[in-house]
Design an enzyme around this catalytic site. Structure first.
Site, PDB file in Angstrom:
ATOM      1  N   GLU A 162       0.816  -1.220   0.000  1.00 30.29           N
ATOM      2  CA  GLU A 162       0.000   0.000   0.000  1.00 30.29           C
ATOM      3  C   GLU A 162       0.849   1.268   0.000  1.00 30.29           C
ATOM      4  OE1 GLU A 162      -2.898  -0.095   3.177  1.00 30.29           O
ATOM      5  OE2 GLU A 162      -3.878  -1.876   2.360  1.00 30.29           O
ATOM      6  N   GLU A 201      -5.066  -8.758   0.991  1.00 32.26           N
ATOM      7  CA  GLU A 201      -5.714  -8.373   2.252  1.00 32.26           C
ATOM      8  C   GLU A 201      -7.180  -8.125   1.975  1.00 32.26           C
ATOM      9  OE1 GLU A 201      -4.231  -4.961   4.441  1.00 32.26           O
ATOM     10  OE2 GLU A 201      -2.155  -5.539   4.049  1.00 32.26           O
TER      11      GLU A 201
END
Length: 462
Positions: free
Chosen positions: A168, A367
């Site tokens: 991320e 995720e």
């Protein structure tokens, strides 16, 4: 048992985590300080109930029993991150032998239990000394990162085949340089753009270094939190707003990582507003020649946007939000604890987009998860009955299954997280794990979802 949803052979069932969020032992084993250790020391009030990263879930000491539990619930893969400040305290120079021993032990323990380690190199945890030199805003830090990555490939590449450069990478940009929710708490879009750009340069340098090792069956990629931008309506003004949100929050990393170049529309917007980063002549080739083999997709919630209601304040700092407003769709399904919308079809839309516009790159859900506060409310007979989590996972898996049936190259599903872990500023407020963690005793207790996932991975479907 007849299965309605059967996944391809070899599907990756597992979970994900990061060093700072589970290791603890922040001052042990020769570890240097990272920005989280420092920020917690200086402003503990910015963390939920003043809980900092020093103890977290104690994986540093309990990894053996944790890996045993992973095996028991049918994990065949597990993503962890290496702490740069643990491996190379200060971010440059000598490798710390205690850290090498720890990560070797964890990798070997995973392999001994038939769990393949997926290793990520950077998860928000910049060594403090390098942040003091400007962090990702300083191009030299990208070179230091490449040297760190090279050490990791050298030390662990004989056993680790799946590598990721960043998790991320947009989050440190947003949190640290736009919206003030991560250290260094700067609000400056031009610096944010430079940070984002140097992160991608660091990624490309690490990929280039990885390829020089010729690791057999080795793959390197990046993990991006892709958040589809859905327009309020098909009105051209709403469509433009969602396109620009997509450029800033998804394509700013997805395009250079997978296609090796930035979207022209994004470059044009940044140029028009005087926000372009400093670049070097050979950067274009570097990015083009070092794209990702594998893409991790983190998906939690959609982004819904509409055209701006009001002109931006001309005295305010430049922001992506100059081009759109967030839109709260009536009747949306919510996780009320986190304030996030639950929209399972988003995972399908992401995968179809990767198939149609990104060469159907090999990918997996790296995720996905549901954070809930005060889960002890749901204890019956000593076990948290987290049916809400089972439903959440199941409905996302149904859409992922549909995407795979339609030819999307998706190889696995990792839940965030294996056990309750420390979360950046929220600490232990929202719990995400298959296992609950008692912070006083560090005891792990399976939730109902742990038994459920064991059955799912055992049958490779449900």
């Amino acid at each position: 048992m007849s299965l309605n949803y059967k996944f391809p052979d070899g599907f990756w069932w597992g979970s994900a985590t990061s060093a700072t969020q589970i290791e603890g032992a922040a001052d042990e084993g020769g570890k240097g300080k990272n920005i989280w250790d420092y920020w917690y020391q200086t402003e503990p009030n910015r963390f939920f109930e003043n809980v900092g990263p020093e103890t977290t879930s104690n994986f540093y000491h309990q990894y053996k029993e944790d890996i045993q539990l992973m095996k028991e619930i049918g994990h065949n893969t597990f993503r962890l991150s290496i702490s740069w400040s643990r491996l190379i305290p200060g971010g440059r120079g000598e490798v710390n032998p205690e850290a090498v021993a720890f990560y070797n032990n964890v990798i070997n323990e995973l392999l001994a239990n038939d769990i393949e380690p997926f290793v990520n190199l950077f998860h928000f945890d910049m060594p403090l000394e390098l942040q003091e030199k400007g962090g990702w805003g300083n191009r030299d830090v990208a070179d230091a990162y490449r040297d760190y990555a090279k050490e990791c490939f050298r030390l662990f590449g004989d056993r680790v085949k799946k590598w990721f450069t960043f998790n991320e990478p947009i989050v440190p940009v947003e949190g640290g340089y736009l919206y003030d929710f991560h250290y260094p708490n700067v609000v400056d879009a031009k610096r944010a753009v430079q940070v984002a750009y140097h992160t991608m340069i660091a990624h490309a340098k690490a990929v280039e270094s990885f390829r020089s090792f010729n690791i057999e069956d080795g793959k390197i990629g990046i993990i991006l939190n892709l958040t589809p931008s859905y327009p309020r309506s098909n009105n051209p003004a709403d469509l433009r707003a969602s396109n620009i949100a997509d450029l800033f929050f998804n394509r700013s990393f997805l395009d250079p990582a997978v296609l090796g170049e930035y979207p022209q529309e994004l470059i044009d917007i940044l140029r028009e507003h005087g926000q372009l980063p400093f670049t070097k002549e050979k950067d274009k080739d570097l990015l083009k020649e070092n794209t990702a083999d594998l893409l991790g997709v983190n998906y939690y919630q959609p982004r819904r946007v509409k055209a701006k209601e009001h002109l931006p304040n001309p005295y305010s700092p430049f922001m992506p939000d100059w081009f759109f407003d967030n839109y709260e769709m009536p009747g949306r399904k919510m996780n009320k604890y986190r304030g996030w919308e639950i929209y399972e079809k988003g995972i399908y839309d992401i995968m179809i987009n990767l198939k149609e516009n990104y060469g159907n790159i090999e990918s997996f859900v790296s995720e996905n998860g549901m954070g809930v506060q005060n889960e002890e409310r749901f204890i019956e007979n000593g076990e948290i009955q987290d049916d809400y989590r089972i439903d959440f996972i199941k409905e996302h898996l149904k859409w992922l299954h549909k995407a795979i049936e339609e030819g999307c190259n998706a190889k696995g599903y990792h839940l965030w997280a294996f056990m309750d872990n420390w979360s950046w500023m929220n600490a232990y407020k929202n719990r995400y794990g298959f296992f609950s963690v008692d912070l006083k005793t560090q005891k792990r207790t399976p939730k109902k979802s742990a038994h459920w996932i064991r059955t799912v991975s055992g049958h490779n479907g449900f």
